[in-house]
Design a protein around this motif. Structure first.
Motif, PDB file in Angstrom:
ATOM      1  N   GLY A  79     -13.451  35.437 -38.754  1.00  0.00           N
ATOM      2  CA  GLY A  79     -13.695  34.520 -39.350  1.00  0.00           C
ATOM      3  C   GLY A  79     -12.463  33.713 -40.058  1.00  0.00           C
ATOM      4  O   GLY A  79     -12.115  32.528 -40.143  1.00  0.00           O
ATOM      5  N   ASP A  80     -11.345  34.573 -39.868  1.00  0.00           N
ATOM      6  CA  ASP A  80      -9.973  34.110 -40.331  1.00  0.00           C
ATOM      7  C   ASP A  80      -9.414  33.064 -39.306  1.00  0.00           C
ATOM      8  O   ASP A  80      -9.673  33.389 -38.063  1.00  0.00           O
ATOM      9  N   ARG A  81      -8.349  32.270 -39.788  1.00  0.00           N
ATOM     10  CA  ARG A  81      -7.767  31.304 -38.754  1.00  0.00           C
ATOM     11  C   ARG A  81      -6.492  31.948 -38.517  1.00  0.00           C
ATOM     12  O   ARG A  81      -5.815  32.366 -39.472  1.00  0.00           O
ATOM     13  N   VAL A  82      -6.048  31.761 -37.255  1.00  0.00           N
ATOM     14  CA  VAL A  82      -4.460  32.308 -36.647  1.00  0.00           C
ATOM     15  C   VAL A  82      -4.124  30.907 -36.071  1.00  0.00           C
ATOM     16  O   VAL A  82      -4.548  30.525 -34.754  1.00  0.00           O
ATOM     17  N   ALA A  83      -3.134  30.303 -36.744  1.00  0.00           N
ATOM     18  CA  ALA A  83      -2.552  29.226 -36.098  1.00  0.00           C
ATOM     19  C   ALA A  83      -1.473  29.742 -35.193  1.00  0.00           C
ATOM     20  O   ALA A  83      -0.746  30.645 -35.483  1.00  0.00           O
ATOM     21  N   LEU A  84      -1.301  29.062 -33.898  1.00  0.00           N
ATOM     22  CA  LEU A  84      -0.451  29.150 -32.953  1.00  0.00           C
ATOM     23  C   LEU A  84       0.218  28.049 -32.542  1.00  0.00           C
ATOM     24  O   LEU A  84      -0.302  26.844 -32.284  1.00  0.00           O
ATOM     25  N   ILE A  85       1.588  28.126 -32.473  1.00  0.00           N
ATOM     26  CA  ILE A  85       2.624  26.769 -32.126  1.00  0.00           C
ATOM     27  C   ILE A  85       3.140  27.880 -30.874  1.00  0.00           C
ATOM     28  O   ILE A  85       4.411  28.196 -31.151  1.00  0.00           O
ATOM     29  N   LEU A  86       2.718  27.608 -29.755  1.00  0.00           N
ATOM     30  CA  LEU A  86       3.229  28.383 -28.649  1.00  0.00           C
ATOM     31  C   LEU A  86       2.960  27.580 -27.304  1.00  0.00           C
ATOM     32  O   LEU A  86       1.995  26.829 -27.210  1.00  0.00           O
ATOM     33  N   GLY A  87       3.995  27.531 -26.529  1.00  0.00           N
ATOM     34  CA  GLY A  87       4.030  26.870 -25.374  1.00  0.00           C
ATOM     35  C   GLY A  87       3.084  27.557 -24.265  1.00  0.00           C
ATOM     36  O   GLY A  87       2.351  28.589 -24.408  1.00  0.00           O
ATOM     37  N   ASN A  88       2.942  27.014 -22.965  1.00  0.00           N
ATOM     38  CA  ASN A  88       2.148  27.654 -22.049  1.00  0.00           C
ATOM     39  C   ASN A  88       2.725  28.832 -21.470  1.00  0.00           C
ATOM     40  O   ASN A  88       3.586  28.508 -20.553  1.00  0.00           O
ATOM     41  N   ARG A  89       2.590  29.864 -21.815  1.00  0.00           N
ATOM     42  CA  ARG A  89       3.214  31.047 -21.663  1.00  0.00           C
ATOM     43  C   ARG A  89       2.022  32.254 -21.754  1.00  0.00           C
ATOM     44  O   ARG A  89       1.043  32.092 -22.356  1.00  0.00           O
ATOM     45  N   ILE A  90       2.420  33.492 -21.289  1.00  0.00           N
ATOM     46  CA  ILE A  90       1.595  34.642 -21.261  1.00  0.00           C
ATOM     47  C   ILE A  90       1.474  35.018 -22.868  1.00  0.00           C
ATOM     48  O   ILE A  90       0.225  35.403 -23.194  1.00  0.00           O
ATOM     49  N   GLU A  91       2.376  34.883 -23.863  1.00  0.00           N
ATOM     50  CA  GLU A  91       1.922  35.374 -25.246  1.00  0.00           C
ATOM     51  C   GLU A  91       1.047  34.335 -25.756  1.00  0.00           C
ATOM     52  O   GLU A  91       0.359  34.699 -26.565  1.00  0.00           O
ATOM     53  N   PHE A  92       0.846  32.943 -25.379  1.00  0.00           N
ATOM     54  CA  PHE A  92      -0.289  32.268 -25.906  1.00  0.00           C
ATOM     55  C   PHE A  92      -1.699  32.949 -25.628  1.00  0.00           C
ATOM     56  O   PHE A  92      -2.428  33.219 -26.417  1.00  0.00           O
ATOM     57  N   VAL A  93      -1.857  33.225 -24.238  1.00  0.00           N
ATOM     58  CA  VAL A  93      -3.071  33.907 -23.854  1.00  0.00           C
ATOM     59  C   VAL A  93      -3.375  35.175 -24.437  1.00  0.00           C
ATOM     60  O   VAL A  93      -4.572  35.347 -24.993  1.00  0.00           O
ATOM     61  N   VAL A  94      -2.342  36.109 -24.555  1.00  0.00           N
ATOM     62  CA  VAL A  94      -2.459  37.445 -25.400  1.00  0.00           C
ATOM     63  C   VAL A  94      -2.675  37.211 -26.796  1.00  0.00           C
ATOM     64  O   VAL A  94      -3.808  37.969 -27.285  1.00  0.00           O
ATOM     65  N   LEU A  95      -2.242  36.115 -27.388  1.00  0.00           N
ATOM     66  CA  LEU A  95      -2.625  35.933 -29.017  1.00  0.00           C
ATOM     67  C   LEU A  95      -4.097  35.302 -28.904  1.00  0.00           C
ATOM     68  O   LEU A  95      -4.618  35.961 -30.191  1.00  0.00           O
ATOM     69  N   VAL A  96      -4.275  34.550 -28.247  1.00  0.00           N
ATOM     70  CA  VAL A  96      -5.807  33.837 -28.214  1.00  0.00           C
ATOM     71  C   VAL A  96      -6.726  35.199 -27.997  1.00  0.00           C
ATOM     72  O   VAL A  96      -7.592  35.417 -28.906  1.00  0.00           O
ATOM     73  N   LEU A  97      -6.541  35.919 -27.218  1.00  0.00           N
ATOM     74  CA  LEU A  97      -7.590  36.958 -26.804  1.00  0.00           C
ATOM     75  C   LEU A  97      -7.569  38.117 -27.828  1.00  0.00           C
ATOM     76  O   LEU A  97      -8.480  38.484 -28.340  1.00  0.00           O
ATOM     77  N   ALA A  98      -6.214  38.378 -28.406  1.00  0.00           N
ATOM     78  CA  ALA A  98      -6.297  39.207 -29.590  1.00  0.00           C
ATOM     79  C   ALA A  98      -6.994  38.638 -30.757  1.00  0.00           C
ATOM     80  O   ALA A  98      -7.565  39.338 -31.542  1.00  0.00           O
ATOM     81  N   THR A  99      -6.836  37.426 -30.899  1.00  0.00           N
ATOM     82  CA  THR A  99      -7.529  36.755 -32.202  1.00  0.00           C
ATOM     83  C   THR A  99      -8.961  36.967 -31.996  1.00  0.00           C
ATOM     84  O   THR A  99      -9.511  37.224 -33.044  1.00  0.00           O
ATOM     85  N   TRP A 100      -9.525  36.637 -30.639  1.00  0.00           N
ATOM     86  CA  TRP A 100     -10.914  36.440 -30.418  1.00  0.00           C
ATOM     87  C   TRP A 100     -11.371  37.940 -30.465  1.00  0.00           C
ATOM     88  O   TRP A 100     -12.425  38.540 -31.251  1.00  0.00           O
ATOM     89  N   ARG A 101     -10.387  39.109 -30.267  1.00  0.00           N
ATOM     90  CA  ARG A 101     -10.981  40.467 -30.396  1.00  0.00           C
ATOM     91  C   ARG A 101     -11.289  40.860 -31.820  1.00  0.00           C
ATOM     92  O   ARG A 101     -12.226  41.754 -32.222  1.00  0.00           O
ATOM     93  N   LEU A 102     -10.468  40.318 -32.557  1.00  0.00           N
ATOM     94  CA  LEU A 102     -10.887  40.378 -34.009  1.00  0.00           C
ATOM     95  C   LEU A 102     -12.101  39.629 -34.564  1.00  0.00           C
ATOM     96  O   LEU A 102     -12.293  39.866 -35.989  1.00  0.00           O
ATOM     97  N   GLY A 103     -12.652  38.844 -33.982  1.00  0.00           N
ATOM     98  CA  GLY A 103     -13.432  37.961 -34.451  1.00  0.00           C
ATOM     99  C   GLY A 103     -13.142  36.732 -35.153  1.00  0.00           C
ATOM    100  O   GLY A 103     -13.703  36.003 -36.005  1.00  0.00           O
ATOM    101  N   ALA A 104     -11.810  36.624 -35.142  1.00  0.00           N
ATOM    102  CA  ALA A 104     -10.887  35.524 -35.645  1.00  0.00           C
ATOM    103  C   ALA A 104     -11.222  34.119 -34.989  1.00  0.00           C
ATOM    104  O   ALA A 104     -11.553  34.239 -34.055  1.00  0.00           O
ATOM    105  N   VAL A 105     -10.472  32.975 -35.450  1.00  0.00           N
ATOM    106  CA  VAL A 105     -10.682  31.773 -34.868  1.00  0.00           C
ATOM    107  C   VAL A 105      -9.020  31.572 -34.390  1.00  0.00           C
ATOM    108  O   VAL A 105      -8.019  31.309 -35.432  1.00  0.00           O
ATOM    109  N   ALA A 106      -8.739  31.180 -33.128  1.00  0.00           N
ATOM    110  CA  ALA A 106      -7.328  30.696 -32.592  1.00  0.00           C
ATOM    111  C   ALA A 106      -7.228  29.257 -33.012  1.00  0.00           C
ATOM    112  O   ALA A 106      -8.168  28.491 -32.604  1.00  0.00           O
TER     113      ALA A 106
END
Length: 147
Positions: A79-106
């Motif tokens: 349920g926590d929010r993780v703000a992302l200011i990242l361009g279109n790159r691999i790290e963006f996808v990794v962070l979105v998936l990691a956020t979802w894995r925790l049940g958090a919101v990207a």
């Protein structure tokens, strides 16, 4: 010799009111199942390609696990929010998936926004953590306003 890929069965389904769209018949029940199911089927296939960088499903899963552990160590949970200011790159996808894995919101934010835009978005979103590109730092609000 190249093998012709076999596409999964497609079905026409009603979505978004009266729209009929083609959909794969067999698909994961939710977005969090995409990576584990691909990992089980084709762990060494390319999951992400960006320029000359390639990441297999196995490597992607490992990176997502490490980043999820890091986010959890920062106190991020369901349920926590993780703000992302990242361009279109691999790290963006990794962070979105990691956020979802925790049940958090990207909460993806525009990399070209202004200080006042970031201040509003970060305050309004209630983000617990912010991950950003290095060149965005000068446009971020002062440290008291940052998650």
């Amino acid at each position: 010799m190249w093998a012709t890929p076999v596409l999964p069965d497609i079905a026409l389904e009603h979505h978004y009111g009266d729209r009929v769209v083609p959909c794969f018949r067999e698909r994961p029940g939710n977005l969090n199942r995409l990576l584990p199911e691909a990992l089980a089927r084709v762990p060494d296939n390319d999951a992400l390609v960006h320029g000359d960088r390639r990441l297999s499903y196995r490597a992607l899963d490992e990176q997502v696990g490490r980043v999820a552990a890091g986010l959890a160590a920062c106190g991020v949970g369901a349920g926590d929010r993780v703000a992302l200011i990242l361009g279109n790159r691999i790290e963006f996808v990794v962070l979105v998936l990691a956020t979802w894995r925790l049940g958090a919101v990207a909460v993806p934010l525009n990399t070209r926004d202004s200080r006042s835009g970031y201040e509003h978005a970060l305050g309004d979103s209630g983000a617990l953590v912010l991950v950003h590109e290095p060149d965005v730092r000068e446009r971020l609000p002062d440290n008291r306003s940052l998650p």
